[in-house]
Design a protein around this motif. Structure first.
Motif, PDB file in Angstrom:
ATOM      1  N   LYS A 196      36.134  27.139  30.184  1.00 57.12           N
ATOM      2  CA  LYS A 196      37.559  27.135  29.808  1.00 57.12           C
ATOM      3  C   LYS A 196      38.438  27.363  31.039  1.00 57.12           C
ATOM      4  O   LYS A 196      39.420  26.643  31.263  1.00 57.12           O
ATOM      5  N   ASN A 252      38.327  24.327  33.343  1.00 59.56           N
ATOM      6  CA  ASN A 252      39.219  23.265  32.859  1.00 59.56           C
ATOM      7  C   ASN A 252      40.674  23.587  33.178  1.00 59.56           C
ATOM      8  O   ASN A 252      41.449  22.689  33.537  1.00 59.56           O
ATOM      9  N   GLN A 277      43.162  21.305  35.527  1.00 58.38           N
ATOM     10  CA  GLN A 277      44.485  20.874  35.095  1.00 58.38           C
ATOM     11  C   GLN A 277      45.545  21.267  36.125  1.00 58.38           C
ATOM     12  O   GLN A 277      46.423  20.473  36.459  1.00 58.38           O
ATOM     13  N   LEU A 308      32.376  20.568  36.457  1.00 59.29           N
ATOM     14  CA  LEU A 308      33.776  20.975  36.635  1.00 59.29           C
ATOM     15  C   LEU A 308      34.015  21.437  38.069  1.00 59.29           C
ATOM     16  O   LEU A 308      35.041  21.097  38.681  1.00 59.29           O
TER      17      LEU A 308
END
Length: 156
Positions: free
Chosen positions: A17, A20, A24, A99
């Protein structure tokens, strides 16, 4: 599944989480750099810092859990632990590594954009200070003001 005290994967969902969220922010940073929005950069830097601090805390927690499980507190230790881990933990770890790879590339590109802005700013400052870096600038007498025409010696 192992108990949560010795399960390094217990917080991988949170790490994903946060990863991510960092991705962003890096994408937003890239757009801001392209648009040269300096004010937005400061806000993004603060937000990125908070996410990175949280990710560091989660990674340190995972490392402590690895140690408690008898593994090395590193990526190598995680790989060793994953050999006996449930498939969901392996998938989560792979997702986290992906990621990280994507974030590293975005950060590299953003660094290049920052470098271009810095070079442009330095060139503008050089012109304002009367020391252009290219030989195609002309002084009040119509002569080239390029630095190739002069030599400076430093003695000492």
């Amino acid at each position: 599944m192992q108990n949560s005290g010795k399960n390094p994967a217990v917080n991988l969902g949170e790490e994903i989480k946060e990863g991510n969220a960092l991705l962003q922010l890096l994408k937003e940073e890239q757009a801001v750099l392209i648009n040269a929005d300096v004010e937005a950069l400061a806000r993004l830097a603060e937000e990125k810092n908070k996410v990175v601090v949280r990710m560091t805390e989660l990674a340190q927690r995972r490392h402590r859990t690895l140690t408690a499980a008898g593994m090395e507190a590193s990526e190598a230790g995680m790989k060793t632990w994953l050999k006996t881990a449930p498939p969901a933990a392996v998938q989560a770890w792979d997702a986290l590594l992906e990621l990280a790879k994507e974030a590293k590339e975005l950060n590299r590109v953003n660094g290049l954009l920052i470098g271009k802005h810095m070079a442009r700013t330095q060139t503008a400052l050089n012109v304002l200070h009367g020391s252009p870096q290219s030989g195609n600038m002309y002084g009040p007498n119509g002569q080239s003001t390029g630095q190739a025409a002069s030599r400076k010696l430093v003695v000492g």
